[in-house]
Scaffold this motif. Structure first.
Motif, PDB file in Angstrom:
ATOM      1  N   VAL A  64       0.851  -1.191   0.000  1.00 47.42           N
ATOM      2  CA  VAL A  64       0.000   0.000   0.000  1.00 47.42           C
ATOM      3  C   VAL A  64       0.889   1.245   0.000  1.00 47.42           C
ATOM      4  CG1 VAL A  64      -1.648   1.346   1.379  1.00 47.42           C
ATOM      5  CG2 VAL A  64      -1.997  -1.126   1.050  1.00 47.42           C
ATOM      6  N   GLU A  65       1.892   1.254   0.871  1.00 43.53           N
ATOM      7  CA  GLU A  65       2.800   2.402   0.980  1.00 43.53           C
ATOM      8  C   GLU A  65       3.567   2.656  -0.318  1.00 43.53           C
ATOM      9  OE1 GLU A  65       6.817   3.686   3.436  1.00 43.53           O
ATOM     10  OE2 GLU A  65       5.536   2.129   4.276  1.00 43.53           O
ATOM     11  N   PHE A  70       2.730   1.533  -3.404  1.00 44.06           N
ATOM     12  CA  PHE A  70       1.891   1.310  -4.583  1.00 44.06           C
ATOM     13  C   PHE A  70       2.263   2.254  -5.730  1.00 44.06           C
ATOM     14  CE2 PHE A  70      -2.138   2.171  -6.907  1.00 44.06           C
ATOM     15  CZ  PHE A  70      -2.303   0.918  -7.475  1.00 44.06           C
ATOM     16  N   ASN A  71       2.411   3.534  -5.427  1.00 46.02           N
ATOM     17  CA  ASN A  71       2.729   4.500  -6.485  1.00 46.02           C
ATOM     18  C   ASN A  71       4.131   4.312  -7.055  1.00 46.02           C
ATOM     19  OD1 ASN A  71       0.204   5.743  -6.580  1.00 46.02           O
ATOM     20  ND2 ASN A  71       0.718   7.056  -4.851  1.00 46.02           N
ATOM     21  N   ARG A 130       3.538   1.685  -9.636  1.00 46.16           N
ATOM     22  CA  ARG A 130       2.773   2.267 -10.743  1.00 46.16           C
ATOM     23  C   ARG A 130       3.633   3.192 -11.602  1.00 46.16           C
ATOM     24  NH1 ARG A 130      -2.863   0.913 -10.467  1.00 46.16           N
ATOM     25  NH2 ARG A 130      -2.982   2.054 -12.411  1.00 46.16           N
ATOM     26  N   LYS A 188     -10.495  -2.908   2.921  1.00 51.70           N
ATOM     27  CA  LYS A 188     -11.076  -1.712   3.548  1.00 51.70           C
ATOM     28  C   LYS A 188     -10.354  -1.361   4.845  1.00 51.70           C
ATOM     29  CE  LYS A 188     -15.651  -2.022   1.519  1.00 51.70           C
ATOM     30  NZ  LYS A 188     -17.059  -2.347   1.706  1.00 51.70           N
ATOM     31  N   SER A 242      -6.889   0.273   4.023  1.00 54.60           N
ATOM     32  CA  SER A 242      -6.857   1.456   3.133  1.00 54.60           C
ATOM     33  C   SER A 242      -6.140   1.159   1.812  1.00 54.60           C
ATOM     34  CB  SER A 242      -6.196   2.642   3.835  1.00 54.60           C
ATOM     35  OG  SER A 242      -6.890   2.960   5.025  1.00 54.60           O
ATOM     36  N   VAL A 243      -6.488   0.024   1.225  1.00 53.55           N
ATOM     37  CA  VAL A 243      -5.894  -0.374  -0.062  1.00 53.55           C
ATOM     38  C   VAL A 243      -6.362   0.598  -1.144  1.00 53.55           C
ATOM     39  CG1 VAL A 243      -5.909  -2.193  -1.830  1.00 53.55           C
ATOM     40  CG2 VAL A 243      -5.627  -2.792   0.578  1.00 53.55           C
ATOM     41  N   PRO A 244      -5.423   1.155  -1.918  1.00 56.89           N
ATOM     42  CA  PRO A 244      -5.811   2.124  -2.949  1.00 56.89           C
ATOM     43  C   PRO A 244      -6.526   1.461  -4.121  1.00 56.89           C
ATOM     44  CG  PRO A 244      -3.460   1.671  -3.083  1.00 56.89           C
ATOM     45  CD  PRO A 244      -3.980   0.944  -1.872  1.00 56.89           C
ATOM     46  N   ASP A 245      -7.360   2.251  -4.797  1.00 57.57           N
ATOM     47  CA  ASP A 245      -7.969   1.763  -6.036  1.00 57.57           C
ATOM     48  C   ASP A 245      -6.844   1.362  -6.975  1.00 57.57           C
ATOM     49  OD1 ASP A 245     -10.526   2.257  -5.155  1.00 57.57           O
ATOM     50  OD2 ASP A 245     -10.657   4.225  -6.117  1.00 57.57           O
TER      51      ASP A 245
END
Length: 160
Positions: free
Chosen positions: A57-58, A60-61, A64, A86, A89-92
């Protein structure tokens, strides 16, 4: 024998929740994409919830920005995966995949027997870097370990 670098991802169907319950085959998921698939023994379990998923999650970007999609998988049902997403706080865009019957996990040769803990057959902890359906790097943990499949380690050791 577990999947090796150079092998094609086996064709199996998985489940995910989006607008509703979806069935998706692995060829559709992986073909034409760069993907890091990481697997955890179980949603809501201590290391998976405190360290493994949060790292992805941290970062992720970071994945990407390299054109890499991120998929999380567990031998849990899709409703559990959605609820876990949920709470974390998993990003879309970070896909939470359910291998509820362990079929993909077994096809990869990465199952483990967690019956002594009351969890049955589960996935070993691992990460695979896949380009267009072909495994380009594998990061498979030894039992009880969490080192090589972390988001940070995978980012540092991606090929190319």
């Amino acid at each position: 024998m577990s999947i090796q670098v150079g092998d094609r991802v086996p064709e199996v169907t998985l489940k995910r929740l989006r607008e509703g319950l979806e069935t998706i085959d692995t060829y559709t998921l992986f073909d034409g994409r760069k993907v890091v698939l990481f697997a955890v023994p179980g949603a809501f379990t201590p290391t998976c919830s405190a360290r493994h998923l949060p790292g992805y999650v941290e970062h992720f970007n970071d994945f990407r920005s390299r054109g890499i999609e991120v998929f999380c998988m567990a031998v849990n049902d899709p409703f559990v995966m959605q609820a876990w997403a949920k709470t974390q706080s998993v990003p879309d865009g970070l896909q939470m995949l359910s291998d509820g019957n362990g079929e993909f996990t077994r096809a990869l040769g990465l199952e483990m027997d967690a019956s002594s803990s009351g969890m049955g057959i589960r996935s070993r902890r691992f990460a695979l870097y896949v380009e267009d359906g072909i495994v380009r790097a594998s990061f498979i943990e030894e039992p009880g370990q969490f080192e090589v499949s972390s988001a940070e380690y995978v980012l540092e050791h991606l090929p190319g």
